[in-house]
Design an enzyme around this catalytic site. Sequence first.
Site, PDB file in Angstrom:
ATOM      1  CB  CYS A 240      13.624   0.927   7.351  1.00 54.35           C
ATOM      2  SG  CYS A 240      13.216   1.121   5.707  1.00 54.35           S
TER       3      CYS A 240
ATOM      4  CG  HIS B 121      11.159   5.056   3.972  1.00 57.19           C
ATOM      5  ND1 HIS B 121      11.658   4.191   4.977  1.00 57.19           N
ATOM      6  CD2 HIS B 121       9.855   5.256   4.592  1.00 57.19           C
ATOM      7  CE1 HIS B 121      10.784   3.907   6.047  1.00 57.19           C
ATOM      8  NE2 HIS B 121       9.446   4.648   5.910  1.00 57.19           N
TER       9      HIS B 121
ATOM     10  CG  ASP C  32      -2.618  -0.504  -8.347  1.00 53.75           C
ATOM     11  OD1 ASP C  32      -3.697  -1.008  -8.233  1.00 53.75           O
ATOM     12  OD2 ASP C  32      -2.568   0.628  -8.586  1.00 53.75           O
TER      13      ASP C  32
ATOM     14  CD  GLN D  94     -15.738  -0.545 -11.642  1.00 58.34           C
ATOM     15  OE1 GLN D  94     -16.250   0.059 -10.815  1.00 58.34           O
ATOM     16  NE2 GLN D  94     -14.661  -0.710 -11.803  1.00 58.34           N
TER      17      GLN D  94
ATOM     18  CB  CYS E 158      16.047   4.212   6.949  1.00 55.89           C
ATOM     19  SG  CYS E 158      14.160   4.607   6.986  1.00 55.89           S
TER      20      CYS E 158
ATOM     21  N   GLY F 143     -13.222   0.244  -9.079  1.00 56.39           N
ATOM     22  CA  GLY F 143     -14.125   1.414  -8.653  1.00 56.39           C
ATOM     23  C   GLY F 143     -14.345   1.555  -7.186  1.00 56.39           C
TER      24      GLY F 143
ATOM     25  CG  ASP G 244     -12.516  -0.948 -15.054  1.00 62.88           C
ATOM     26  OD1 ASP G 244     -11.588  -0.116 -15.856  1.00 62.88           O
ATOM     27  OD2 ASP G 244     -12.371  -0.831 -13.745  1.00 62.88           O
TER      28      ASP G 244
ATOM     29  CG  ASP H 204      -5.635   0.434 -15.009  1.00 62.56           C
ATOM     30  OD1 ASP H 204      -6.514  -0.553 -15.376  1.00 62.56           O
ATOM     31  OD2 ASP H 204      -5.765   1.658 -14.682  1.00 62.56           O
ATOM     32  CB  SER H 205      -7.797  -1.335 -19.169  1.00 59.48           C
ATOM     33  OG  SER H 205      -8.607  -1.049 -18.225  1.00 59.48           O
ATOM     34  N   GLY H 206      -6.886   1.672 -18.620  1.00 59.73           N
ATOM     35  CA  GLY H 206      -7.461   3.173 -19.061  1.00 59.73           C
ATOM     36  C   GLY H 206      -8.744   3.200 -18.276  1.00 59.73           C
ATOM     37  N   GLY H 207      -9.307   2.179 -17.552  1.00 65.15           N
ATOM     38  CA  GLY H 207     -10.522   2.428 -17.156  1.00 65.15           C
ATOM     39  C   GLY H 207     -10.583   3.525 -15.942  1.00 65.15           C
ATOM     40  CG  PHE H 208      -8.037   5.163 -12.116  1.00 70.16           C
ATOM     41  CD1 PHE H 208      -8.925   4.869 -10.961  1.00 70.16           C
ATOM     42  CD2 PHE H 208      -7.138   6.368 -12.046  1.00 70.16           C
ATOM     43  CE1 PHE H 208      -8.856   5.849  -9.974  1.00 70.16           C
ATOM     44  CE2 PHE H 208      -7.239   7.107 -11.090  1.00 70.16           C
ATOM     45  CZ  PHE H 208      -7.991   6.746  -9.860  1.00 70.16           C
TER      46      PHE H 208
ATOM     47  CB  CYS I  17      15.090   1.992   2.472  1.00 65.55           C
ATOM     48  SG  CYS I  17      14.708   3.680   3.073  1.00 65.55           S
TER      49      CYS I  17
END
Length: 357
Positions: A283, A313, A245, A168, A288, A195, A126, A72-76, A285
């Site tokens: 499950c 899990h 994600d 956006q 579990c 966004g 963004d 991710d670009s850092g926009g968040f 995992c």
Amino acid sequence: MTPRGAVQTPAFMPVGTVGTVKGVEIEMLRATGAEMILGNTYHLSLRPGEEVVESLGGLHRFCGWEGPILTDSGGFQIFSLAKMMKINEEGAAFRSHIDGRKIHLTPEHAIAIQEKLGSDVAMVLDHVVGLPCERSKIEDAMHRTIRWARRCQAASKRDDQALFAIVQGGLEPDVRKTCAEELAALDFPGYAIGGLSVGESPEEMYAMIEATAPHLPIGKPRYLMGVGKPEDILNGILRGIDLFDCVMPTRNGRNAMGFSDSGPIRIRNAQYERDDRPLEEDCPCPACKRSRGYLRHLFLSKEMLGPILMATHNLAYYQRLVQRARTALEQNRFPEFYRERMDQWSQGATTSGNTTE
RNA sequence: GGGGGAUUUCCCGAGUGGCCAAAGGGGGCAGACUGUAAAUCUGUUGUCAACGACUUCGGAGGUUCGAAUCCUCCAUCCCCCA
């Protein structure tokens, strides 16, 4: 699809902000079925620094994940660290959350950093605004996002790294549409919807996916950023999303919430003290292989294995969820699968989270 | 045998006449978490017919309009001198 192999879609990508999916070792991560993970430009640039990552062989070698990585670009962080950030046309000026020093993040920097990290997919920088938000601000942020997308595209040099654009437009359908169309004209290899899940209701979020998706190029990956809960994932898939994600499986797992077909399980709750069942019957995992009572004990004892098992899990659960969605899509019965899942989850919710007594 | 200090709500521990159902921790209970400043944060934790009432601060009496806080005796624990 990427230099490091194809990713089956729809896919869920675990978040590994600083070069680790928190609490989950690479072997385990792979075992959950994850094919692609995230890293973050802002965080890795701050620490250890992209130069360090580059000198240690790039992000893949650095963290030990051999599959595809999206950064991710850092926009968040323009949104999540808004209190210590100032934005202008040139870029964003952050106050480092680690030591307070000034960091400038421009579209060009964001690309340069991601190229040094060597991710398979880079994101444009963004401008994310929190919701609700007045229309004029949303329009400004949207136009800036398009201008920045152009600059990112121009700055991007690696041909072994795909660059995705981000739509956006807040909660304004026509702004979303304009943004999608203008970005589509720039011919990016993939498109994200950004966004969202920043303060709006699920219904509003779904409406925005619907307002955006039809205006994105057909045949290119569509990535809904930062989303979401299991039901959000299915709602995204229903509306044509390929990639997701979210920190939720790992963060909520660390904080003692387990996801299941019957809804969330708050494992600290007293009702699980003597519960001999696993979180989820079928499950595979490692969590579990133990009882809910044991997992609860780990959390009450503040043992680090608790968060580790729970995060593992949850990631396994998310992977199995998208896997089942893929199968349903292949068999042309996704709507049935969707209905079935939504019904059972809402049932779990009405019985006040008490999953199966 | 003599002198001194303690005893507080589940635990530790503030409080030394009214603003005290009693600070603060811990523990418990519940909730939140969506491109990670998060192994974090929030609420709650005497009882009830509950914006009010009732019962609590080792026990029993007493002083006072009013006591966890003052007095007397008792119980238990700790320290010092014999």
